[in-house]
Write an enzyme that holds these catalytic residues in place. Structure first.
Site, mmCIF file in Angstrom:
data_model
loop_
_atom_site.group_PDB
_atom_site.id
_atom_site.type_symbol
_atom_site.label_atom_id
_atom_site.label_comp_id
_atom_site.label_asym_id
_atom_site.label_seq_id
_atom_site.Cartn_x
_atom_site.Cartn_y
_atom_site.Cartn_z
ATOM 1 N N HIS A 55 -35.882 -54.849 33.119
ATOM 2 C CA HIS A 55 -37.147 -54.253 33.588
ATOM 3 C C HIS A 55 -38.168 -55.312 33.987
ATOM 4 O O HIS A 55 -39.374 -55.138 33.771
ATOM 5 C CB HIS A 55 -37.737 -53.319 32.526
ATOM 6 C CG HIS A 55 -36.861 -52.138 32.227
ATOM 7 N ND1 HIS A 55 -36.881 -50.989 32.971
ATOM 8 C CD2 HIS A 55 -35.907 -51.952 31.287
ATOM 9 C CE1 HIS A 55 -35.978 -50.132 32.493
ATOM 10 N NE2 HIS A 55 -35.364 -50.700 31.474
ATOM 11 N N ASN A 128 -36.610 -43.619 30.955
ATOM 12 C CA ASN A 128 -36.119 -43.925 32.301
ATOM 13 C C ASN A 128 -36.325 -42.705 33.196
ATOM 14 O O ASN A 128 -36.733 -41.641 32.721
ATOM 15 C CB ASN A 128 -34.619 -44.247 32.255
ATOM 16 C CG ASN A 128 -34.340 -45.690 31.874
ATOM 17 O OD1 ASN A 128 -35.166 -46.568 32.086
ATOM 18 N ND2 ASN A 128 -33.174 -45.929 31.316
ATOM 19 N N TYR A 338 -36.909 -53.823 20.886
ATOM 20 C CA TYR A 338 -38.084 -53.945 21.771
ATOM 21 C C TYR A 338 -39.179 -54.820 21.156
ATOM 22 O O TYR A 338 -39.649 -55.768 21.797
ATOM 23 C CB TYR A 338 -38.615 -52.568 22.181
ATOM 24 C CG TYR A 338 -37.788 -51.914 23.257
ATOM 25 C CD1 TYR A 338 -36.429 -51.654 23.085
ATOM 26 C CD2 TYR A 338 -38.344 -51.549 24.469
ATOM 27 C CE1 TYR A 338 -35.663 -51.055 24.062
ATOM 28 C CE2 TYR A 338 -37.585 -50.951 25.469
ATOM 29 C CZ TYR A 338 -36.250 -50.709 25.253
ATOM 30 O OH TYR A 338 -35.500 -50.112 26.241
#
Ligand code: NDP
Length: 489
Positions: A55, A128, A338
C-alpha cells in the site's frame, strides 16, 4: 499589507543568506561554518522514510461519518449511540503491490483504510475494495506479497511467480476472480466499494456479541476500467485516481459511501456452511442481508500530504468499546503486524503524530522513545500501581468471552467445507457477472496468464485451469482456449 514572515533556520534564527553558500572570497572555497548550508543538505538527505511494504502508493482525504440508523441493539460503541451522531474521519485509498510512484490503474486490490476519531479513541477499519482476500492465514502473507513484487533476479514483475503461488494456493481463487474482473481496475477511488473484509464483532449494552462484516457502498456508482483502458491511463496519467479525488473535492463534489453491516449470531455461525471467519469467503446477502448504518463523506484534502497521509498509520488493532475482533486468522495476524509496521516506519511514538493522535486524552505508563512529541506524561508517575496519580484503572467495560467452536477454530479439526474454494467464485462468475463482464474477465485472465514463462509454464497453467474447472467449466474452457492450451495426462 500583511507583515512578511522571516525565513529562519530550523532552530529559529533568521537567515542572513539563504541562496549563496558562505565562501572565502567571491570564488570560494565554501566555509565549514556555513551551517545553514549543512542543515539544508542534511535535511534533504533525510526526507524519505521507509516506504510502506504494501500500500505504498496512496491518497488521503478527511471527512465526516454520520450515523443515520439505530444499531444500538448490536453495539454499545458511543459513535453509534444516537442517530445523528457525527465523527471526523480520515480515509486513505491505495494500490497494494506497486511502489510509491507506481500507476493508480494497475490491476491490484485497492486499500480502503479508515480512521474514525471517536470520543472513545480511534477506531480504524482497514479494508480493501474487495470483500475477500487471497489467503486466510497471515503466515502466508510475506510469501504472497513477494510474488506480487519483483523477481529476485530480474527485478521485474513476474506473472510466473504470481500464477505459481495462486495455483498452489487455491483459497486465492475467489479474490483472483474479483481481481481479474473489471472491478480489479477501478476508475478512480470514488467509484468503488470498500469492505472491512475480515469478520469483526460488535458487543451491545447487554454484553452480547454478534459477528459483523462492514460494507461501504459507493454512492457515486461503480466505475471500472477495461484492461486496455487501464493500460492507456497508466501511461498518460499514473496519478489518475489521486487526481480524480483531489479534483472532485476541490470542486465540492464530495464523494460519499453508505456504511452497511451484515450480522451473524453465534448460533448462526455454528451452522454456517463455511467458516464465517475465513476471509476468502463472503456471507451471502440473501441469508445475511445488509443493514443500513450511516454515510461517510470525504470533503477535505489534508493541507500537507506527508504530515497527514504518508504519516497516517491505520491498524486493525484500533477498535473501540462495542467493536471487537473475531477468530479470523488473517485479522489476528493483522492486529500484530500493522502496529509493528508503523513502529518500524514511523517510530515507537507514531500515535503521537497529529494525524494519528486520538481526540481523547491518552493516559498510560508508556514513556520516552525516539521523537516523543507530547509532554511524555509530564511529572506524573511512570509506573503502576502507584500512590500518586488519579488514573482510573478499574475495568469500566469488559468484553464477553468469545465462544469458539472447535470445528472452525482448531487447525487440525477442519470443517468439510473449509477447502471449498470454488462455490463462491463460481457463483460470482455465473450468477453475478453479466456476459460482458465474463468476457472481460476471461480476456484479463488470458492476457495475464500469457505472461507465464519458463520450464514450469505448462504445469502452472494446468494447475490453475483445474481450479477454474472446479469453479465453472465454461470459465476453464474459455481461458484454456484463449491460451491455446493442450491438457496433459
Ligand atoms: P448478491 O447478488 O446478493 O451480491 C452480489 C455482490 O457482488 C454485490 O454486492 C455486488 O456489488 C458484487 N459484485 C458485482 N460484481 C462484482 C465483481 N466483479 N467483483 C466483486 N463483487 C462484485 O450475491 P451474494 O451475496 O449471494 O454473493 C454472490 C457472490 O457475489 C459472492 O460469491 C461474491 O463473489 C460476490 N460478492 C458478495 C458479497 C457479499 O458480501 N455477499 C460482496 C461482494 C461480492 P454491488 O452491489 O456494489 O454492485
Amino acid at each position: 499589507m500583511k507583515e512578511k514572515k522571516k525565513l529562519t533556520t530550523t532552530s529559529g534564527r533568521a537567515y542572513n543568506e539563504y541562496e549563496d553558500s558562505m565562501t572565502a572570497g567571491p570564488r570560494g572555497p565554501v566555509l565549514l561554518q556555513d551551517y545553514f548550508l549543512h542543515e539544508k543538505l542534511a535535511h534533504f538527505n533525510r526526507e524519505r522514510i521507509p516506504e510502506r511494504i504494501v500500500h505504498a502508493k496512496g491518497t488521503g482525504a478527511l471527512g465526516k461519518f454520520t450515523v443515520e440508523h439505530d444499531i444500538t441493539k448490536y453495539t454499545c460503541a458511543k459513535l453509534f449511540s444516537k442517530v445523528g451522531n457525527t465523527c471526523k474521519m480520515l480515509a486513505r485509498f491505495s494500490t497494494v503491490a506497486g511502489e510509491k510512484g507506481s500507476a493508480d490503474t494497475e490491476r491490484d486490490p485497492r486499500g480502503f483504510a479508515l480512521k474514525f476519531y471517536t470520543e472513545d479513541g480511534n477506531w480504524d477499519l482497514v479494508g480493501n475494495n474487495t470483500p475477500v482476500f487471497f489467503i486466510k492465514d497471515a503466515k502466508k502473507f510475506p510469501d504472497f506479497i513477494h510474488t506480487q513484487k519483483r523477481d529476485p533476479k530480474t527485478n521485474l514483475k513476474s506473472p510466473t511467480m504470481m500464477w505459481d503461488f495462486w495455483s498452489l494456493n487455491p483459497e486465492s481463487l475467489h479474490q483472483v476472480m474479483i481481481l481479474f474482473s473489471d472491478r480489479g481496475t477501478p476508475d478512480g477511488f470514488r467509484g468503488m466499494n470498500g469492505y472491512g473484509s475480515n469478520t469483526y464483532s460488535m458487543i451491545n449494552h447487554s454484553n452480547e456479541r454478534i459477528w459483523v462484516k462492514f460494507h461501504f457502498k459507493t454512492l457515486q456508482g461503480i466505475s471500472t476500467l477495461t484492461w486496455p483502458e487501464a493500460e492507456i491511463i497508466k501511461g498518460k496519467d499514473p496519478d489518475h485516481a489521486q487526481r480524480d479525488l483531489v479534483n472532485a473535492i476541490a470542486n465540492a463534489d464530495f464523494p460519499k459511501w453508505a456504511l452497511k453491516i451484515q450480522v451473524m449470531t453465534e448460533s448462526q455461525a455454528k451452522k454456517f456452511k463455511w467458516n464465517p471467519f475465513d476471509v476468502t469467503k463472503i456471507w451471502p446477502h440473501a441469508d445475511y442481508p445488509l443493514i443500513d448504518v450511516g454515510t461517510m463523506e470525504l470533503n477535505e484534502i489534508p493541507v500537507n500530504y506527508f504530515a497527514n497521509v504518508e504519516q497516517a498509520a491505520f491498524a486493525p488493532a484500533n477498535v473501540v468499546d462495542g467493536i471487537s475482533f473475531s477468530p479470523d486468522k488473517m485479522l489476528q495476524g493483522r492486529i500484530l503486524a500493522y502496529p509493528d509496521a508503523h513502529r518500524y516506519r514511523l517510530g515507537a511514538n507514531y500515535e503521537q503524530l497529529p494525524v494519528n493522535r486520538p481526540i481523547t486524552e491518552v493516559h498510560n505508563y508508556n514513556r520516552d522513545g525516539f521523537m516523543t512529541i507530547d509532554n511524555n506524561g509530564g511529572d506524573s508517575p511512570n509506573y503502576h500501581p502507584n500512590s500518586f496519580d488519579n488514573i482510573e484503572t478499574k475495568v469500566h467495560y469488559k468484553e464477553p468471552p468469545m465462544h469458539l467452536d472447535s470445528n472452525v477454530a482448531d487447525t487440525y479439526n477442519r470443517n468439510e467445507h473449509d477447502d471449498d474454494h470454488y462455490t463462491q467464485p463460481g457463483n460470482l462468475f455465473r450468477k453475478v457477472m453479466n456476459e460482458n463482464e465474463r468476457t472481460n474477465t476471461i480476456f484479463n485472465f488470458v492476457t495475464s496468464m500469457k505472461g507465464i514463462t519458463g520450464e514450469k509454464r505448462d504445469e502452472i497453467i494446468q494447475r490453475q485451469l483445474s481450479h477454474f474447472f472446479k469453479a465453472d467449466k465454461d470459465l476453464a474452457w474459455r481461458v484454456g482456449k484463449g491460451l491455446d492450451f493442450k491438457f496433459k495426462e
